[in-house]
Design a protein around this motif. Structure first.
Motif, mmCIF file in Angstrom:
data_model
loop_
_atom_site.group_PDB
_atom_site.id
_atom_site.type_symbol
_atom_site.label_atom_id
_atom_site.label_comp_id
_atom_site.label_asym_id
_atom_site.label_seq_id
_atom_site.Cartn_x
_atom_site.Cartn_y
_atom_site.Cartn_z
ATOM 1 N N GLU A 31 21.473 21.514 19.322
ATOM 2 C CA GLU A 31 20.297 22.299 19.700
ATOM 3 C C GLU A 31 19.640 22.845 18.446
ATOM 4 O OE1 GLU A 31 21.596 25.242 22.532
ATOM 5 O OE2 GLU A 31 21.799 23.735 24.116
ATOM 6 N N ILE A 32 18.320 23.030 18.545
ATOM 7 C CA ILE A 32 17.545 23.525 17.401
ATOM 8 C C ILE A 32 17.277 25.017 17.591
ATOM 9 C CG2 ILE A 32 15.362 23.283 16.146
ATOM 10 C CD1 ILE A 32 15.102 20.490 17.471
ATOM 11 N N TYR A 33 17.525 25.781 16.570
ATOM 12 C CA TYR A 33 17.198 27.209 16.618
ATOM 13 C C TYR A 33 16.472 27.621 15.347
ATOM 14 C CZ TYR A 33 20.183 27.516 20.647
ATOM 15 O OH TYR A 33 20.706 27.324 21.891
ATOM 16 N N SER A 34 15.736 28.699 15.447
ATOM 17 C CA SER A 34 15.047 29.229 14.280
ATOM 18 C C SER A 34 16.071 29.775 13.287
ATOM 19 C CB SER A 34 14.126 30.355 14.718
ATOM 20 O OG SER A 34 13.780 31.132 13.603
ATOM 21 N N TYR A 35 15.730 29.708 11.997
ATOM 22 C CA TYR A 35 16.616 30.277 10.965
ATOM 23 C C TYR A 35 16.762 31.792 11.138
ATOM 24 C CZ TYR A 35 12.520 32.210 8.680
ATOM 25 O OH TYR A 35 11.391 32.936 8.430
ATOM 26 N N ARG A 36 15.934 32.362 12.000
ATOM 27 C CA ARG A 36 16.026 33.806 12.225
ATOM 28 C C ARG A 36 17.178 34.171 13.158
ATOM 29 N NH1 ARG A 36 10.386 32.932 12.236
ATOM 30 N NH2 ARG A 36 9.317 34.115 10.619
ATOM 31 N N MET A 37 17.843 33.178 13.704
ATOM 32 C CA MET A 37 18.904 33.482 14.661
ATOM 33 C C MET A 37 20.028 34.273 13.990
ATOM 34 S SD MET A 37 20.697 31.286 17.556
ATOM 35 C CE MET A 37 21.752 30.195 16.693
ATOM 36 N N ASP A 38 20.455 35.303 14.712
ATOM 37 C CA ASP A 38 21.478 36.206 14.218
ATOM 38 C C ASP A 38 22.828 35.509 14.044
ATOM 39 O OD1 ASP A 38 21.780 39.238 13.980
ATOM 40 O OD2 ASP A 38 23.571 38.596 15.102
ATOM 41 N N ILE A 39 23.548 35.919 13.030
ATOM 42 C CA ILE A 39 24.853 35.293 12.749
ATOM 43 C C ILE A 39 25.838 35.492 13.908
ATOM 44 C CG2 ILE A 39 25.888 37.287 11.550
ATOM 45 C CD1 ILE A 39 26.319 34.021 9.899
ATOM 46 N N GLU A 40 25.722 36.642 14.590
ATOM 47 C CA GLU A 40 26.642 36.904 15.712
ATOM 48 C C GLU A 40 26.414 35.894 16.831
ATOM 49 O OE1 GLU A 40 29.211 38.797 15.624
ATOM 50 O OE2 GLU A 40 28.635 39.449 13.602
ATOM 51 N N PRO A 65 11.840 31.737 3.963
ATOM 52 C CA PRO A 65 12.904 31.708 4.966
ATOM 53 C C PRO A 65 14.263 31.574 4.284
ATOM 54 C CG PRO A 65 11.207 30.125 5.511
ATOM 55 C CD PRO A 65 10.857 30.665 4.165
ATOM 56 N N THR A 66 15.197 32.363 4.712
ATOM 57 C CA THR A 66 16.502 32.305 4.055
ATOM 58 C C THR A 66 17.602 32.646 5.054
ATOM 59 O OG1 THR A 66 17.741 33.040 2.113
ATOM 60 C CG2 THR A 66 16.446 34.721 3.235
ATOM 61 N N TYR A 67 18.850 32.631 4.597
ATOM 62 C CA TYR A 67 19.968 33.092 5.421
ATOM 63 C C TYR A 67 20.980 33.727 4.479
ATOM 64 C CZ TYR A 67 21.892 33.332 10.058
ATOM 65 O OH TYR A 67 22.292 33.803 11.278
ATOM 66 N N THR A 68 21.725 34.674 4.979
ATOM 67 C CA THR A 68 22.691 35.322 4.091
ATOM 68 C C THR A 68 23.866 34.386 3.822
ATOM 69 O OG1 THR A 68 23.859 36.221 5.971
ATOM 70 C CG2 THR A 68 22.161 37.623 4.995
ATOM 71 N N ASP A 69 24.637 34.703 2.780
ATOM 72 C CA ASP A 69 25.736 33.800 2.428
ATOM 73 C C ASP A 69 26.861 33.801 3.469
ATOM 74 O OD1 ASP A 69 26.761 36.279 1.910
ATOM 75 O OD2 ASP A 69 27.388 35.863 -0.152
ATOM 76 N N GLY A 342 12.631 27.246 20.719
ATOM 77 C CA GLY A 342 13.810 26.718 20.050
ATOM 78 C C GLY A 342 13.696 26.873 18.556
ATOM 79 N N GLY A 343 12.840 26.076 17.988
ATOM 80 C CA GLY A 343 12.781 26.012 16.540
ATOM 81 C C GLY A 343 11.765 26.943 15.923
ATOM 82 N N GLU A 344 11.344 26.565 14.741
ATOM 83 C CA GLU A 344 10.502 27.424 13.941
ATOM 84 C C GLU A 344 9.044 26.982 13.984
ATOM 85 O OE1 GLU A 344 9.502 30.530 11.889
ATOM 86 O OE2 GLU A 344 11.386 30.170 12.935
ATOM 87 N N SER A 345 8.817 25.680 14.256
ATOM 88 C CA SER A 345 7.441 25.205 14.207
ATOM 89 C C SER A 345 6.673 25.753 15.401
ATOM 90 C CB SER A 345 7.405 23.683 14.210
ATOM 91 O OG SER A 345 8.001 23.203 15.382
ATOM 92 N N ALA A 346 5.456 26.171 15.148
ATOM 93 C CA ALA A 346 4.784 26.978 16.160
ATOM 94 C C ALA A 346 3.708 26.231 16.948
ATOM 95 C CB ALA A 346 4.176 28.199 15.488
#
Ligand code: XMP
Length: 529
Positions: A31-40, A65-69, A342-346
């Motif tokens: 499944e595709i999700y935005s990079y904004r999805m929470d780590i939890e 756009p980024t994600y934590t380590d 789902g994803g990031e493209s709008a």
């Protein structure tokens, strides 16, 4: 069924859906999700692997756009592609900067070390190289600590690197694009070998599962479906028929703007004589539509009338049926992703065919059993359910139908002309394509993804059997396209076009000229209006 899941984290790349489709081709669900999805949330979904897509930004810039380590410390294998590869190296302490040379297109990539990703990948034996698809202006100039470089190109010192111990893999190129010759194998290696997915995502088990889920949700409730005869709604009807049989009512509105014989074909499959035990209601609303459309020439006005009339006809039928418990919708995965869920493209696409229905039909809930499937998977499900191939492999047909393939005013007579011309055209193209395949063993390179006839509002002078004619010009169109966002005219062999021209003029009364449309999209569109 215990679903093994791969999560595709979307960083805004243009190939996000392609990545997901390729993974599913390895029989692994993703499944595709935005990079904004929470780590939890990621943790709760318990994925077997995570893939980071490409994207248009520079990862070293603020606000990119980024994600934590943390993402890389979950103990879950991660594969970064293009932007995702740069981001992984950047976040983990490597260096990404503007490349002196921008790489774009097919590029030779040299494999420097063995890697689980390159297992069984066919390489040129002398050079240890293969062709990949590159599209980037930044590059990884220094791998993150613990990462080994596994491939390079002439202009890119790090075409792939990895921290094998922690199952972190980065690829600068795009394995999901077919131009990367061994790309599918690399993705297979990641999801099946590195992540250890067993490959149990198959359409037969999907069908079994979906049927059980529908039964559980619907119970002994009543379900209503607006059946258009297109691929998605037909497969949905077949699936629901198997799951709940006569608890399903399908309303099929024949608006008189369908292709030749299409209404009867849909009725033959889903009606009384067909093999499904459901309630099938065909509404013959042809005349009603022609009356509403009389004198209307403006394309948007025509679309609006056709859409509104559909809702009105459907509403009347729904009233006759009374309250239902569920409304079934043929939403599929690209609709979900493209509507931003789902994803990031709008890109937001309205649902042309069933939009607006939930507003007036009296129901409690929606059933959308196809909402996680890509189109090719929907087709496989259709075949699995025993639908005929002509329905399953139908080319896209717009909701407003022939209404937007008749330039200017729509009349019953013009519908007849375009239906007949279109049937001849499709028959000849299909025949030539089948002959080509039989002779050559492969599909013709000119095989269009969508092809149809339309009616211009041009009338011109001709001569037939010594008599002057003043008749309509038909235009035939055939396009090759991957995503229907851009398209080019297909090079249908000239002799096929000549046969089409002569058959249309001879067999379809009211036509004395045939044009072939060469226009690309953009600047043209695929449909005429
Ligand atoms: P255009 O004409 O926009 O078409 O280049 C792109 C694709 O979309 C289809 N299309 C439609 N489909 N309702 C639909 O369900 C519509 O109003 C509609 N307009 C265009 C078209 O057939 C092509 O595949």
């Amino acid at each position: 069924m215990e679903k093994e899941l791969i999560i595709v984290l979307d960083f805004g790349g243009q190939y996000n859906q392609l990545v997901a489709r390729r993974v599913r081709e390895c029989n692994v669900y993703c499944e595709i999700y935005s990079y904004r999805m929470d780590i939890e949330k990621i943790k709760a979904m318990n994925p077997k692997g995570i893939i980071l897509t490409g994207g248009p930004n520079s990862c070293y810039e603020e606000d990119s756009p980024t994600y934590t380590d943390e993402l890389f410390k979950l103990g879950i294998p991660v594969l970064g592609l293009c932007y995702g590869a740069q981001l992984m190296n950047h976040v983990l302490g490597g260096k990404v900067e503007k490349a002196p040379v921008r790489e774009y297109g097919k590029t030779e990539v040299f494999v420097d070390q063995t890697s689980p990703l390159f297992e069984n990948v066919a390489l040129d034996s002398a050079e240890k190289s293969t062709i990949c698809w590159m599209s980037h202006f930044d590059y990884i100039s220094k791998p993150a600590p613990g990462f080994q470089i596994t491939a390079h190109t002439a202009d890119c010192p790090v075409a792939a690197d990895e921290d094998r111990e922690h199952n972190l893999y980065a690829i600068q190129f795009h394995p999901e694009v077919l131009h990367t010759i061994e790309g599918s194998k690399m993705l297979y290696n990641f999801v099946r070998n590195v992540c250890g997915c067993s490959g149990s995502w198959k359409m037969d088990s999907f069908v079994e599962n979906a049927i059980a889920e529908v039964r559980e949700k619907v119970g002994d409730g009543k379900v209503l479906l607006a059946l258009s005869g297109g691929v998605d709604s037909s497969v949905l009807a077949a699936l629901l028929a198997k799951a709940i049989g006569s608890q399903l009512t399908c309303v099929f509105v024949d608006h008189g703007l369908l292709r030749k014989n299409e209404g009867d074909e849909v009725e033959a499959v889903f009606g009384k004589e067909g093999s499904f035990d459901i309630n099938f209601v065909r509404v013959n609303a042809q005349e009603r539509y022609y009356q509403k459309l009389a004198g209307v020439t403006e394309p948007e006005a025509k679309r609006k009338i056709i859409g509104e009339e559909f809702i009105r006809v459907f509403e009347e039928e729904a009233k006759k049926i009374g309250a239902v418990d569920f409304l079934a919708q043929g939403t599929i995965y690209p609709d979900v992703v493209e509507s931003g869920l789902g994803g990031e493209s709008a890109v937001i696409k309205s649902h042309h065919n069933v939009g607006g229905l939930p507003d007036f039909v009296d129901f409690k809930d929606i059933v959308e059993p196809l909402r996680n499937l890509f189109k090719d998977e929907v087709r496989k499900v259709g075949l699995e359910l025993g639908l005929p191939e002509f329905l399953v492999y139908r080319q896209p047909f717009p909701g407003p139908g022939l209404g937007i393939r008749i330039i200017g005013e729509v009349t019953g007579e013009k519908v007849r002309i375009v239906q007949d011309a279109d049937a001849i055209y499709r028959e000849e193209v299909d025949k030539a394509a089948a002959d080509y395949k039989e002779e050559n063993g492969v599909e013709a390179t000119w095989m269009p993804n969508q092809y149809f006839a339309a009616l211009t509002n041009v009338r011109s002078v001709g001569v037939m059997g010594d008599e002057r004619t003043y008749d309509y010009a038909v235009v035939v169109r055939a396009v090759r396209t991957v995503d229907f966002m851009t398209a080019e005219a297909a090079e249908i062999p000239f002799e096929v076009l000549q046969t089409v021209m002569s058959r249309i003029i001879n067999e379809v009364k009211g036509v004395n000229r045939v044009f072939y449309d060469l226009t690309t999209k953009p600047p043209g569109t695929i449909e005429m209006e």
